[in-house]
Design an enzyme around this catalytic site. Structure first.
Site, PDB file in Angstrom:
ATOM      1  N   SER A   1      67.825 -47.588  53.396  1.00 14.66           N
ATOM      2  CA  SER A   1      68.135 -47.526  51.966  1.00 14.66           C
ATOM      3  C   SER A   1      66.968 -47.927  51.074  1.00 14.66           C
ATOM      4  O   SER A   1      66.993 -47.644  49.878  1.00 14.66           O
ATOM      5  CB  SER A   1      69.340 -48.421  51.644  1.00 14.66           C
ATOM      6  OG  SER A   1      69.104 -49.750  52.081  1.00 14.66           O
TER       7      SER A   1
ATOM      8  N   ASP B   1      69.803 -55.484  43.534  1.00 11.12           N
ATOM      9  CA  ASP B   1      71.188 -55.796  43.901  1.00 11.12           C
ATOM     10  C   ASP B   1      71.233 -56.919  44.927  1.00 11.12           C
ATOM     11  O   ASP B   1      70.206 -57.457  45.335  1.00 11.12           O
ATOM     12  CB  ASP B   1      71.903 -54.550  44.419  1.00 11.12           C
ATOM     13  CG  ASP B   1      71.215 -53.929  45.640  1.00 11.12           C
ATOM     14  OD1 ASP B   1      70.422 -54.630  46.295  1.00 11.12           O
ATOM     15  OD2 ASP B   1      71.461 -52.742  45.939  1.00 11.12           O
TER      16      ASP B   1
ATOM     17  N   HIS C   1      67.577 -54.719  47.607  1.00  7.18           N
ATOM     18  CA  HIS C   1      66.814 -53.529  47.252  1.00  7.18           C
ATOM     19  C   HIS C   1      65.941 -53.853  46.043  1.00  7.18           C
ATOM     20  O   HIS C   1      66.418 -54.467  45.083  1.00  7.18           O
ATOM     21  CB  HIS C   1      67.760 -52.369  46.904  1.00  7.18           C
ATOM     22  CG  HIS C   1      68.602 -51.933  48.063  1.00  7.18           C
ATOM     23  ND1 HIS C   1      69.978 -52.082  48.080  1.00  7.18           N
ATOM     24  CD2 HIS C   1      68.270 -51.372  49.246  1.00  7.18           C
ATOM     25  CE1 HIS C   1      70.452 -51.615  49.233  1.00  7.18           C
ATOM     26  NE2 HIS C   1      69.434 -51.180  49.950  1.00  7.18           N
TER      27      HIS C   1
END
Length: 377
Positions: free
Chosen positions: A46, A341, A345
């Site tokens: 991610s 977050d 990230h």
């Protein structure tokens, strides 16, 4: 905007640029002498996913909803786990290339033209929740593990060969950049699985991660890839979510960080061994994400950040009680936050900072080559 204001704006932006280069000695020279990179191909999780998970029907590991993308062009969520662009985007932009589109967005009856174009300039295969091991996606429901990402690359490689022919494809790939950012989810799996911890001690598990990654790097190399940017795992014990759970004073989870260090040590040794095996057919830059994050957290003002412990988007303590959702709040100045977050990230500003450190002539974070040296080799 009236034309008589343009010179003032130009001077202002030039001034900002000069200030920025003061943060990272050697970066001005580095960015001015970047080698030619015709394509950027991205594998990972991610941290670099550009939206592949949007196309997975049952995945819960998605970022295709607000407030993700609040600073992306058009202010829309794209599937990137960020307020804007991520590190993969920043790398492509540094080399004057289009943002590598998610591989799964290129499939379909009417995507042939776009697919052919992307095959040349770069494709993003990364998937939120993905790991080096195929099992890493189970907790989040569905992701594309690294071995499957490499399968997708083989499909693009066939497309590229059909377009350019075998000889030209080999030349193209020898100059292109293959970026690999993965490993955090495998460690999260280990943290959360009593079964895994009973079966392997931390040294055994992290060594098996490095060994498995070596297999996939060799598969990519066997298609003609020669330039690799491999990013180590950061201090995932210092993410807002880990801090929020760890103590009343929100310190980093040092046990988690220790396991990250073990993996990075195994990764560095593996890359050295792989280089010895492949000799001149492979060059690489290993970026020490662990040390770079440590230094930013230790001296945030030097890098332009004001908050390096809280999430920009979320609720509760450190904005880390909940994920970034449409119902949560987000910070007004995203450029001052390191983390977007609770999962750690980076914000777009942080992602660009990491890329600038990769390109800097200061080699304390990169070995055996900086990214600038790698693409100029």
């Amino acid at each position: 905007m009236p034309t008589n204001k343009t010179p003032s704006l130009t001077i202002f932006y030039l001034f900002l640029g000069l200030l920025w280069f003061d943060y990272f000695p050697g970066l001005e020279a580095a960015t001015g002498k970047l080698g030619s990179v015709p394509g950027v191909y991205v594998f990972g999780d991610s941290l670099v996913d550009a939206g592949n998970n949007n196309y997975l029907a049952f995945s819960v590991s998605k970022a295709n909803y607000p407030h993700n993308g609040v600073d992306f062009p058009g202010k829309k969520p794209t599937g990137r786990f960020s307020n804007g662009k991520n590190a993969a985007d920043a790398i492509a932009e540094k080399f004057g290339l289009p943002l590598p589109p998610p591989y799964l967005s290129l499939r379909g009856l009417f995507k042939e033209k776009r697919r052919k174009s992307a095959a040349v300039t770069g494709v993003n295969f990364a998937s939120g929740g993905a790991g080096i091991f195929n099992s890493s996606d189970q907790k989040l429901g569905q992701a594309i593990p690294l071995s499957h990402q490499v399968n997708h690359w083989l499909s693009i490689h066939r497309e590229l060969t059909n377009q350019l022919g075998p000889a030209e494809t080999q030349i193209h790939l020898s100059k292109s950049l293959f970026t690999v950012v993965i490993g955090s989810n495998d460690l999260f799996d280990y943290f959360g699985s009593f079964k895994l911890r009973r079966r392997n001690n931390p040294q055994q598990y992290t060594q098996s991660m490095a060994d498995k990654l070596k297999e996939q790097l060799k598969r990519i190399h066997d298609t003609g890839a020669s330039r690799f940017l491999v990013v180590g795992v950061a201090q995932i014990g210092c993410t807002p979510g880990k801090r929020e759970k760890n103590s009343a004073i929100h310190e980093c989870d040092e046990e988690a960080n220790t396991w990250c260090s073990l993996y990075n040590e195994a990764l560095v040794k593996m890359l050295q061994q792989l280089k010895q095996e492949l000799q001149s057919s492979m060059t690489y830059s290993y970026f020490d994400n662990f040390k770079s994050l440590h230094d930013i957290i230790s001296n945030p003002a030097r890098y332009g950040f004001a908050d390096v412990t809280s999430a920009c988007c979320g609720n509760g303590k450190l904005n880390a009680d909940t994920p970034c959702l449409p119902i949560t709040k987000y910070c007004s100045d995203r450029t001052k936050y390191l983390f977007w977050d609770r999962y750690g990230h980076p914000t777009e500003a942080a992602a660009r900072t990491f890329i600038d450190l990769m390109l800097s002539d200061d080699s304390q974070y990169s070995s055996p080559l900086t990214l600038t040296q790698l693409v100029s080799s």
